[in-house]
Design a protein around this motif. Structure first.
Motif, PDB file in Angstrom:
ATOM      1  N   GLY A  37      -2.031  30.046  -7.873  1.00  0.00           N
ATOM      2  CA  GLY A  37      -0.674  29.616  -7.509  1.00  0.00           C
ATOM      3  C   GLY A  37      -0.543  28.105  -7.349  1.00  0.00           C
ATOM      4  N   PRO A  38      -1.517  27.437  -6.683  1.00  0.00           N
ATOM      5  CA  PRO A  38      -1.364  25.993  -6.450  1.00  0.00           C
ATOM      6  C   PRO A  38      -1.385  25.144  -7.722  1.00  0.00           C
ATOM      7  CG  PRO A  38      -2.911  26.938  -4.869  1.00  0.00           C
ATOM      8  CD  PRO A  38      -2.621  28.008  -5.890  1.00  0.00           C
ATOM      9  N   ILE A  39      -1.867  25.698  -8.842  1.00  0.00           N
ATOM     10  CA  ILE A  39      -1.942  24.875 -10.069  1.00  0.00           C
ATOM     11  C   ILE A  39      -1.114  25.463 -11.213  1.00  0.00           C
ATOM     12  CG2 ILE A  39      -4.199  23.786  -9.625  1.00  0.00           C
ATOM     13  CD1 ILE A  39      -5.385  26.036 -11.487  1.00  0.00           C
ATOM     14  N   ALA A  40      -0.367  26.538 -10.933  1.00  0.00           N
ATOM     15  CA  ALA A  40       0.328  27.238 -12.024  1.00  0.00           C
ATOM     16  C   ALA A  40       1.538  26.456 -12.532  1.00  0.00           C
ATOM     17  CB  ALA A  40       0.778  28.613 -11.525  1.00  0.00           C
ATOM     18  N   ASP A  41       1.787  26.515 -13.827  1.00  0.00           N
ATOM     19  CA  ASP A  41       3.033  25.982 -14.404  1.00  0.00           C
ATOM     20  C   ASP A  41       4.108  27.056 -14.383  1.00  0.00           C
ATOM     21  OD1 ASP A  41       1.836  23.541 -15.043  1.00  0.00           O
ATOM     22  OD2 ASP A  41       1.033  24.352 -16.922  1.00  0.00           O
ATOM     23  N   ILE A  42       3.656  28.308 -14.457  1.00  0.00           N
ATOM     24  CA  ILE A  42       4.578  29.447 -14.515  1.00  0.00           C
ATOM     25  C   ILE A  42       4.041  30.521 -13.572  1.00  0.00           C
ATOM     26  CG2 ILE A  42       5.387  31.345 -16.008  1.00  0.00           C
ATOM     27  CD1 ILE A  42       5.091  29.420 -18.365  1.00  0.00           C
ATOM     28  N   VAL A  43       4.942  31.165 -12.810  1.00  0.00           N
ATOM     29  CA  VAL A  43       4.502  32.313 -12.005  1.00  0.00           C
ATOM     30  C   VAL A  43       5.370  33.528 -12.333  1.00  0.00           C
ATOM     31  CG1 VAL A  43       3.560  30.969 -10.069  1.00  0.00           C
ATOM     32  CG2 VAL A  43       5.964  31.642 -10.027  1.00  0.00           C
ATOM     33  N   THR A  65       7.346  26.383 -12.328  1.00  0.00           N
ATOM     34  CA  THR A  65       7.097  25.861 -10.984  1.00  0.00           C
ATOM     35  C   THR A  65       7.680  24.461 -10.761  1.00  0.00           C
ATOM     36  OG1 THR A  65       4.902  25.132 -11.679  1.00  0.00           O
ATOM     37  CG2 THR A  65       5.035  27.270 -10.592  1.00  0.00           C
ATOM     38  N   ASP A  66       8.311  23.865 -11.801  1.00  0.00           N
ATOM     39  CA  ASP A  66       9.051  22.618 -11.546  1.00  0.00           C
ATOM     40  C   ASP A  66      10.519  22.905 -11.216  1.00  0.00           C
ATOM     41  OD1 ASP A  66       9.888  23.384 -14.032  1.00  0.00           O
ATOM     42  OD2 ASP A  66       9.294  21.540 -15.083  1.00  0.00           O
ATOM     43  N   THR A  67      10.874  24.183 -11.038  1.00  0.00           N
ATOM     44  CA  THR A  67      12.242  24.539 -10.662  1.00  0.00           C
ATOM     45  C   THR A  67      12.497  24.107  -9.208  1.00  0.00           C
ATOM     46  OG1 THR A  67      11.989  26.512 -12.049  1.00  0.00           O
ATOM     47  CG2 THR A  67      13.885  26.481 -10.568  1.00  0.00           C
ATOM     48  N   PRO A  68      13.643  23.386  -8.947  1.00  0.00           N
ATOM     49  CA  PRO A  68      13.931  23.013  -7.551  1.00  0.00           C
ATOM     50  C   PRO A  68      13.967  24.265  -6.658  1.00  0.00           C
ATOM     51  CG  PRO A  68      15.422  21.897  -9.064  1.00  0.00           C
ATOM     52  CD  PRO A  68      14.642  22.881  -9.894  1.00  0.00           C
ATOM     53  N   GLY A  69      13.404  24.143  -5.446  1.00  0.00           N
ATOM     54  CA  GLY A  69      13.384  25.274  -4.522  1.00  0.00           C
ATOM     55  C   GLY A  69      12.049  26.008  -4.542  1.00  0.00           C
ATOM     56  N   PHE A  70      11.185  25.681  -5.546  1.00  0.00           N
ATOM     57  CA  PHE A  70       9.837  26.260  -5.561  1.00  0.00           C
ATOM     58  C   PHE A  70       8.884  25.271  -4.904  1.00  0.00           C
ATOM     59  CE2 PHE A  70       5.547  26.373  -7.122  1.00  0.00           C
ATOM     60  CZ  PHE A  70       5.221  27.714  -7.034  1.00  0.00           C
ATOM     61  N   LYS A  71       8.009  25.773  -4.065  1.00  0.00           N
ATOM     62  CA  LYS A  71       7.036  24.862  -3.451  1.00  0.00           C
ATOM     63  C   LYS A  71       5.730  25.591  -3.147  1.00  0.00           C
ATOM     64  CE  LYS A  71       7.759  23.966   1.240  1.00  0.00           C
ATOM     65  NZ  LYS A  71       8.728  23.680   2.207  1.00  0.00           N
ATOM     66  N   VAL A  72       4.612  24.870  -3.305  1.00  0.00           N
ATOM     67  CA  VAL A  72       3.316  25.393  -2.866  1.00  0.00           C
ATOM     68  C   VAL A  72       3.173  24.986  -1.400  1.00  0.00           C
ATOM     69  CG1 VAL A  72       0.805  25.304  -3.151  1.00  0.00           C
ATOM     70  CG2 VAL A  72       2.296  25.191  -5.169  1.00  0.00           C
ATOM     71  N   ALA A  73       3.240  25.965  -0.492  1.00  0.00           N
ATOM     72  CA  ALA A  73       3.202  25.636   0.938  1.00  0.00           C
ATOM     73  C   ALA A  73       1.811  25.217   1.365  1.00  0.00           C
ATOM     74  CB  ALA A  73       3.674  26.823   1.762  1.00  0.00           C
ATOM     75  N   GLN A  74       0.785  25.890   0.818  1.00  0.00           N
ATOM     76  CA  GLN A  74      -0.587  25.529   1.186  1.00  0.00           C
ATOM     77  C   GLN A  74      -1.578  26.116   0.194  1.00  0.00           C
ATOM     78  OE1 GLN A  74      -2.284  27.544   4.604  1.00  0.00           O
ATOM     79  NE2 GLN A  74      -0.631  29.042   4.693  1.00  0.00           N
ATOM     80  N   LYS A  75      -2.689  25.379   0.027  1.00  0.00           N
ATOM     81  CA  LYS A  75      -3.837  25.920  -0.698  1.00  0.00           C
ATOM     82  C   LYS A  75      -4.767  26.478   0.371  1.00  0.00           C
ATOM     83  CE  LYS A  75      -7.873  24.552  -3.201  1.00  0.00           C
ATOM     84  NZ  LYS A  75      -8.792  23.477  -3.473  1.00  0.00           N
ATOM     85  N   LEU A  76      -5.187  27.726   0.206  1.00  0.00           N
ATOM     86  CA  LEU A  76      -5.974  28.383   1.258  1.00  0.00           C
ATOM     87  C   LEU A  76      -7.467  28.116   1.079  1.00  0.00           C
ATOM     88  CD1 LEU A  76      -3.771  31.544   0.998  1.00  0.00           C
ATOM     89  CD2 LEU A  76      -3.929  30.123   3.040  1.00  0.00           C
ATOM     90  N   ASN A  77      -8.188  28.151   2.193  1.00  0.00           N
ATOM     91  CA  ASN A  77      -9.616  27.841   2.203  1.00  0.00           C
ATOM     92  C   ASN A  77     -10.419  29.147   2.147  1.00  0.00           C
ATOM     93  OD1 ASN A  77     -12.035  26.514   2.483  1.00  0.00           O
ATOM     94  ND2 ASN A  77     -11.760  26.024   4.645  1.00  0.00           N
ATOM     95  N   LYS A  78     -10.860  29.530   0.953  1.00  0.00           N
ATOM     96  CA  LYS A  78     -11.508  30.837   0.777  1.00  0.00           C
ATOM     97  C   LYS A  78     -13.018  30.771   1.032  1.00  0.00           C
ATOM     98  CE  LYS A  78     -10.416  31.972  -3.524  1.00  0.00           C
ATOM     99  NZ  LYS A  78      -9.709  30.879  -4.162  1.00  0.00           N
ATOM    100  N   MET A  79     -13.612  31.935   1.379  1.00  0.00           N
ATOM    101  CA  MET A  79     -15.071  31.973   1.576  1.00  0.00           C
ATOM    102  C   MET A  79     -15.819  32.026   0.246  1.00  0.00           C
ATOM    103  SD  MET A  79     -15.742  35.775   3.159  1.00  0.00           S
ATOM    104  CE  MET A  79     -17.280  36.433   2.533  1.00  0.00           C
ATOM    105  N   GLY A  80     -15.157  32.460  -0.803  1.00  0.00           N
ATOM    106  CA  GLY A  80     -15.804  32.527  -2.112  1.00  0.00           C
ATOM    107  C   GLY A  80     -14.772  32.331  -3.215  1.00  0.00           C
ATOM    108  N   THR A  86      -6.260  29.457  -4.472  1.00  0.00           N
ATOM    109  CA  THR A  86      -5.381  30.547  -4.023  1.00  0.00           C
ATOM    110  C   THR A  86      -4.413  29.975  -2.996  1.00  0.00           C
ATOM    111  OG1 THR A  86      -7.160  32.127  -4.385  1.00  0.00           O
ATOM    112  CG2 THR A  86      -5.418  32.826  -2.913  1.00  0.00           C
ATOM    113  N   GLY A  87      -3.140  30.328  -3.098  1.00  0.00           N
ATOM    114  CA  GLY A  87      -2.201  29.656  -2.207  1.00  0.00           C
ATOM    115  C   GLY A  87      -1.019  30.475  -1.753  1.00  0.00           C
ATOM    116  N   GLU A  88      -0.217  29.790  -0.927  1.00  0.00           N
ATOM    117  CA  GLU A  88       1.048  30.365  -0.450  1.00  0.00           C
ATOM    118  C   GLU A  88       2.179  29.681  -1.206  1.00  0.00           C
ATOM    119  OE1 GLU A  88       1.887  29.801   3.725  1.00  0.00           O
ATOM    120  OE2 GLU A  88       3.771  30.919   3.577  1.00  0.00           O
ATOM    121  N   LEU A  89       3.074  30.463  -1.759  1.00  0.00           N
ATOM    122  CA  LEU A  89       4.198  29.932  -2.534  1.00  0.00           C
ATOM    123  C   LEU A  89       5.501  30.234  -1.797  1.00  0.00           C
ATOM    124  CD1 LEU A  89       3.112  31.242  -6.070  1.00  0.00           C
ATOM    125  CD2 LEU A  89       2.368  29.159  -4.877  1.00  0.00           C
TER     126      LEU A  89
END
Ligand SMILES: Cc1cc2nc3c(=O)[nH]c(=O)nc-3n(C[C@H](O)[C@H](O)[C@H](O)COP(=O)(O)OP(=O)(O)OC[C@H]3O[C@@H](n4cnc5c(N)ncnc54)[C@H](O)[C@@H]3O)c2cc1C
Length: 265
Positions: A37-43, A65-80, A86-89
């Motif tokens: 999600g944090p690096i996607a051009d399309i979801v 993902t360049d559409t106004p109103g779309f945002k990556v809220a956070q990139k999550l810190n995974k154990m593996g 992996t992120g929150e959109l």
């Protein structure tokens, strides 16, 4: 698909909405644990177009993902699996052209069902790659690590672990290959029910359980070094754990299998 309040019950508990406004839909809501999600051009995003219809009121949309109103809220810190972010959109009044809808209005369940069985079949081979590598490096380590003046591979308890690891992998691999063969030629709309639904759930259930078993023994064979973060076996152990959770948990897989077995009762 997954949201902070909608995991195993992704469809029923989904809160993201898409409201029709002229020739657009306006999306509001948030999605969590989205692979790449944090690096996607399309979801591909699922949202409720008819919330009153529950799981039957969901539609699927392609969102650039360049559409106004779309945002990556956070990139999550995974154990593996750290090579894939992996992120929150978040979608805030995100206007998406109506032509970006995939499938029919309120037809999101069919879209997701057409893909989930294949995803499960494919993920079996992620699992098998991890498990086979874990066995390979465990054999190497057992042959080279010396204790009591001998390679640890000469001890029968270590030999037993290697034999069990091999057997688990081969059992899971056979089922995975049979399932992959059944997926070949699967027509659009055929997934999500029946034999293929049951078999893909069973294959990933077995592949994930076998991988967890193999990784646990692989760390054991590596002794203290297996517990050290910088070793390959430790990376595999942390990575493989997600296979019992992502793409539906082991429990959800069992619900699918038993649901199909008990369908006509
Ligand atoms: C690394 C990673 C990548 C992911 N990528 C994506 C992605 O790209 N897109 C996406 O949409 N999602 C993605 N997910 C989300 C994943 O599909 C969910 O984490 C998973 O479906 C479980 O949902 P949850 O985490 O909310 O757990 P919950 O649903 O809250 O489950 C918690 C526990 O309760 C159990 N449980 C829940 N319901 C039942 C029941 N009825 N019976 C028995 N036990 C039950 C579960 O099995 C689990 O053990 C990803 C997750 C991870 C960890």
């Amino acid at each position: 698909m997954t949201e902070p309040g909608a995991g195993s019950d992704a469809l029923g508990s989904m809160r993201t909405t898409a409201r029709k406004d002229g020739d657009h839909y306006v999306l509001n809501g948030s999605k969590i644990f989205i692979t790449n999600g944090p690096i996607a051009d399309i979801v591909l995003v699922y949202a409720k177009t008819s919330p009153e219809k529950g799981a039957k009121g969901i539609s699927a949309f392609i969102v650039e993902t360049d559409t106004p109103g779309f945002k990556v809220a956070q990139k999550l810190n995974k154990m593996g699996f750290r090579g894939s972010p992996t992120g929150e959109l978040v979608f805030e009044d995100c206007r998406v052209p109506a032509k970006n809808m995939v499938g029919k209005p309120d037809g999101g369940v069919a879209v997701t069902m057409s893909g989930l069985d294949l995803e499960r079949a494919i993920v079996c081979f992620n699992a098998m790659g991890i498990a086979r590598r874990a066995l390979e490096i465990s054999i190497d380590y057992a042959k080279t690590r010396q204790q009591f003046g001998k390679p640890i591979a000469s001890f029968q308890m270590v030999q037993a672990m290697l034999a069990e690891m091999y057997t688990e992998i081969e059992a899971a691999r056979s089922l995975s290959l049979r399932t992959a063969a059944m997926c070949e030629g699967l027509e659009e709309g055929e997934g999500g029910r029946g034999e293929i639904h049951k078999l893909t759930a069973a294959a990933i259930f077995k592949a994930a359980a076998a991988t967890s078993f193999v990784l646990d023994r692989a760390v054991q064979i590596h002794g203290g070094s297996g517990y050290m973060r910088d070793t390959e076996v430790n990376r595999l152990y942390r990575t493989g754990r997600v296979l019992e959770v992502g793409a539906g948990t082991q429990e959800v897989r069992k619900l699918i299998i038993s649901g199909e077995l008990l369908k006509n009762i």
